[in-house]
Design a protein around this motif. Structure first.
Motif, PDB file in Angstrom:
ATOM      1  N   HIS A 285       1.302  -1.395   0.055  1.00 22.57           N
ATOM      2  CA  HIS A 285      -0.046  -0.093   0.193  1.00 22.57           C
ATOM      3  C   HIS A 285       0.993   1.367   0.002  1.00 22.57           C
ATOM      4  O   HIS A 285       2.320   1.562   0.305  1.00 22.57           O
ATOM      5  N   GLY A 286       0.127   2.224  -0.124  1.00 21.03           N
ATOM      6  CA  GLY A 286       1.197   3.691  -0.008  1.00 21.03           C
ATOM      7  C   GLY A 286       1.227   4.218  -2.083  1.00 21.03           C
ATOM      8  O   GLY A 286       0.076   3.209  -2.611  1.00 21.03           O
ATOM      9  N   GLY A 287       1.103   5.628  -1.842  1.00 17.06           N
ATOM     10  CA  GLY A 287       0.666   6.150  -2.842  1.00 17.06           C
ATOM     11  C   GLY A 287      -0.761   5.884  -3.786  1.00 17.06           C
ATOM     12  O   GLY A 287      -0.938   6.077  -5.100  1.00 17.06           O
ATOM     13  N   GLY A 288      -1.755   5.609  -2.737  1.00 18.41           N
ATOM     14  CA  GLY A 288      -3.150   5.656  -3.225  1.00 18.41           C
ATOM     15  C   GLY A 288      -3.427   4.060  -4.040  1.00 18.41           C
ATOM     16  O   GLY A 288      -4.252   3.785  -4.997  1.00 18.41           O
ATOM     17  N   GLY A 289      -2.747   3.091  -4.387  1.00 18.55           N
ATOM     18  CA  GLY A 289      -3.238   2.185  -4.508  1.00 18.55           C
ATOM     19  C   GLY A 289      -3.619   1.266  -4.067  1.00 18.55           C
ATOM     20  O   GLY A 289      -5.110   1.748  -3.415  1.00 18.55           O
ATOM     21  N   PRO A 290      -4.375   0.553  -5.336  1.00 21.69           N
ATOM     22  CA  PRO A 290      -5.571  -0.276  -4.055  1.00 21.69           C
ATOM     23  C   PRO A 290      -5.417  -1.097  -2.961  1.00 21.69           C
ATOM     24  O   PRO A 290      -4.447  -1.615  -2.534  1.00 21.69           O
ATOM     25  N   GLY A 291      -6.709  -0.547  -2.499  1.00 27.67           N
ATOM     26  CA  GLY A 291      -6.509  -1.256  -0.617  1.00 27.67           C
ATOM     27  C   GLY A 291      -8.247  -2.344  -0.535  1.00 27.67           C
ATOM     28  O   GLY A 291      -9.012  -2.558  -1.746  1.00 27.67           O
ATOM     29  N   SER A 292      -8.193  -3.040   0.938  1.00 24.74           N
ATOM     30  CA  SER A 292      -9.374  -3.446   1.007  1.00 24.74           C
ATOM     31  C   SER A 292      -9.442  -3.376   2.525  1.00 24.74           C
ATOM     32  O   SER A 292      -8.889  -3.246   3.426  1.00 24.74           O
ATOM     33  N   GLY A 293     -10.838  -2.355   2.683  1.00 25.70           N
ATOM     34  CA  GLY A 293     -11.307  -2.608   3.727  1.00 25.70           C
ATOM     35  C   GLY A 293     -12.346  -2.909   4.040  1.00 25.70           C
ATOM     36  O   GLY A 293     -13.425  -2.739   4.113  1.00 25.70           O
ATOM     37  N   PRO A 294     -12.362  -3.871   4.291  1.00 24.00           N
ATOM     38  CA  PRO A 294     -13.108  -5.336   4.467  1.00 24.00           C
ATOM     39  C   PRO A 294     -14.417  -4.526   6.268  1.00 24.00           C
ATOM     40  O   PRO A 294     -13.505  -4.084   7.324  1.00 24.00           O
ATOM     41  N   VAL A 295     -15.859  -5.556   6.668  1.00 26.19           N
ATOM     42  CA  VAL A 295     -16.136  -4.902   7.763  1.00 26.19           C
ATOM     43  C   VAL A 295     -16.517  -5.610   8.603  1.00 26.19           C
ATOM     44  O   VAL A 295     -17.241  -6.773   7.417  1.00 26.19           O
ATOM     45  N   GLY A 296     -16.493  -5.985   9.790  1.00 20.11           N
ATOM     46  CA  GLY A 296     -16.694  -6.924  10.378  1.00 20.11           C
ATOM     47  C   GLY A 296     -18.431  -6.383  11.474  1.00 20.11           C
ATOM     48  O   GLY A 296     -17.930  -5.765  12.183  1.00 20.11           O
ATOM     49  N   VAL A 297     -19.191  -7.274  11.334  1.00 18.86           N
ATOM     50  CA  VAL A 297     -20.726  -6.680  11.982  1.00 18.86           C
ATOM     51  C   VAL A 297     -21.223  -7.959  13.149  1.00 18.86           C
ATOM     52  O   VAL A 297     -20.437  -9.374  13.178  1.00 18.86           O
ATOM     53  N   GLY A 298     -21.759  -7.734  14.255  1.00 18.43           N
ATOM     54  CA  GLY A 298     -22.336  -8.584  15.403  1.00 18.43           C
ATOM     55  C   GLY A 298     -23.615  -8.460  14.230  1.00 18.43           C
ATOM     56  O   GLY A 298     -24.067  -8.212  13.313  1.00 18.43           O
ATOM     57  N   LYS A 299     -24.821  -9.428  15.131  1.00 19.55           N
ATOM     58  CA  LYS A 299     -25.575 -10.285  14.740  1.00 19.55           C
ATOM     59  C   LYS A 299     -26.469  -9.128  13.921  1.00 19.55           C
ATOM     60  O   LYS A 299     -27.428  -8.847  13.584  1.00 19.55           O
TER      61      LYS A 299
END
Ligand SMILES: *Cc1c(COP(=O)(O)O)cnc(C)c1O
Length: 492
Positions: A285-299
């Motif tokens: 990462h860095g320089g605005g390249g692709p990332g991924s920000g998964p989100v976890g949730v409860g019930k």
């Protein structure tokens, strides 16, 4: 002290347009064995042009040299130590790259039908399960493409949850130790931010939350470990206060590198958390390249997850769009799929014990730096830190030397500077995150350099004021450079 890697020839390079010479070509396609078509007979004339104005004519070798030289001007994780606090610039194992390049993954077309995408869907399904296990959450979405995008996704789900109850809430509590993206994402999701001050204590207290939490507040957004590198010890009690008013607990999990295998956020009362695969799970990462920000949730938030969801039915995987309460899509197609492949590969390679060990080592390395530098640089909070240590320029200010001078001088020694002037709650902050992937030799060498710089601050402050002294471009006016970038290399 001798600088690291600052000797050698790094060649200047003009713009590619300045290397152009009419008629030179970079590629030589094979002779065609089919008759040449007349484009004016097949395409409307408005789409036809004789050439491309200003397009450089250069040879293949010139093109190779041009980009190779430019790449040598870069500083990257693969060229040196990069202790950029809050960013987890750890080594990205090359096996992840090999996995992401497997033709079955790399060549997969996003419109390929489900029955021909089973491998990709299975990988994503497994990755969701691994991340659910690591965070202690009920379900995961892989769609968001950055940490901040994950924050927005989580907050939109929170808004949808209160709306579905018929009682929309308008506010979010955010402590002053939060990452700047937290208030920004909250605004974007339509919430008003209620700031709370930690008042120099470095951690949020239960009382502070009690004082502001009410039934018009959707919840609290807490970074844990927080941006000062400390673990929010009261998180469980804080979550109880938030829940007692019907609110939800958002945890910014970008600092997961300190707690993998050690703490399950779900067990601490967290209802929603985003992860930064491009930090913790070792994707570049860095320089605005692709990332991924998964989100976890409860019930409670599970029905609101973005759609489609990946469904497993028997041995088959499919995309489930039948989700009446979903907030909708956060990203086209699957999200940044190749980042998911890298994270999957990393998790499989490390295993549960490996991930735990990574976090333990990240904490150990940060505390090692903290202990060895604390007499030389002012330590903002003198207590055990997590994966990063926050110093300040307080001891150097007397010599007229500031954090910026120290950071710029580190460049002369061949290091990427740490994060500076963040977190905002520490005046002149120098935030060092060594990560677990550096050897003790690298850490020792860096510590020696930091000490040498502190010495220079006393004996030769001008050296720091002028720094960086050894780079192609010397110190720039950063505000102006951001507003009026000069991208042309000038011969000196
Ligand atoms: C890096 C970071 C973010 C933002 O993540 P991006 O992927 O850059 O959007 C949010 N919160 C914290 C604590 C971070 O360290």
């Amino acid at each position: 002290m001798e600088a690291n890697g600052t000797k050698g020839l790094v060649l200047d390079e003009p713009l590619i347009f300045e290397k152009s010479s009419p008629g030179r070509v970079g590629i030589g396609p094979a002779h065609s064995d089919v008759p040449e078509a007349d484009p004016s007979k097949t395409l409307p004339s408005k789409f036809l042009r004789k050439g491309i104005e200003g397009f450089p004519d250069i040879s293949e070798m010139d093109a190779v040299r041009h980009y190779t030289r430019l790449s040598q001007w870069n500083f990257g994780l693969d060229s040196g130590f990069y202790p950029l606090g809050s960013c987890t610039m750890k080594y990205n194992p090359k096996i992840n790259e090999a996995a992401a390049r497997l033709p079955g993954f790399a060549m997969l077309h996003p419109y390929q039908p489900e029955h021909l995408s089973q491998g990709a869907l299975e990988l994503m399904h497994s990755l969701e399960n691994y991340l659910a296990e690591i965070t202690g959450m009920e379900a995961i979405t892989l769609q968001p493409s950055a940490g901040a995008h994950g924050e927005l996704c989580g907050l939109l789900m929170m808004a949808a949850y209160f709306k579905a109850q018929g009682k929309p809430r308008t506010k979010i509590i955010i402590p002053d130790t939060a990452h700047g993206t937290n208030p920004a994402s909250s605004h974007l999701a339509g919430f008003k931010v209620v700031p709370v001050k930690t008042e120099g204590k470095g951690a949020l207290s239960v009382e502070m939350v009690k004082a502001v939490m009410d039934e018009d507040t959707a919840g609290l957004m807490l970074t844990n470990p927080n941006t000062i590198g400390l673990f929010e010890k009261n998180i469980k009690e804080i979550a109880e206060v938030v829940h007692s008013k019907g609110g939800l607990m958002y945890c910014d999990g970008a600092n997961m590198n300190a707690v993998m295998g050690l703490v399950k956020l779900g067990d601490l009362g967290v209802d929603v958390v985003q992860l930064n695969l491009h930090k913790t799970f070792s994707t570049p990462h860095g320089g605005g390249g692709p990332g991924s920000g998964p989100v976890g949730v409860g019930k409670a938030l599970e029905p609101f997850l973005p759609c489609p969801r990946i469904k497993k039915d028997g041995g088959k995987f499919s995309l489930d769009f039948n989700r009446p309460n979903t907030i909708g899509r956060m990203k086209a197609f699957y999200g940044n799929f190749s980042i998911m492949v890298r994270a999957y590969s990393y998790i499989r390679r490390m295993g549960a014990s490996g991930l735990r060990r990574a976090s333990e080592t990240a904490i150990l390395n940060a505390n090692y730096i903290k202990e060895r530098l604390k007499g030389t640089y002012h330590l903002a909070f003198d207590e055990p830190c997590m994966h990063e240590a926050v110093f300040s320029d307080k001891f150097q200010l007397g010599s007229g030397i500031s954090t910026m001078d120290i950071a710029k001088r580190l460049i002369d020694y061949g290091y990427h500077p740490p994060t500076v002037y963040f977190p905002l709650v520490v005046h002149g902050a120098i935030m060092i995150e060594p990560t677990e992937t550096e050897t003790i030799d690298t850490l020792d060498r860096f510590i020696d350099v930091m000490k040498a710089i502190a010495e220079e601050a006393k004996t030769d402050p001008q050296l720091l004021k002028d720094a960086p002294n050894k780079t192609k471009i010397r110190r720039v006016d950063e505000t102006r450079a951001a507003r009026e970038p000069i991208l042309r290399w000038k011969k000196v």
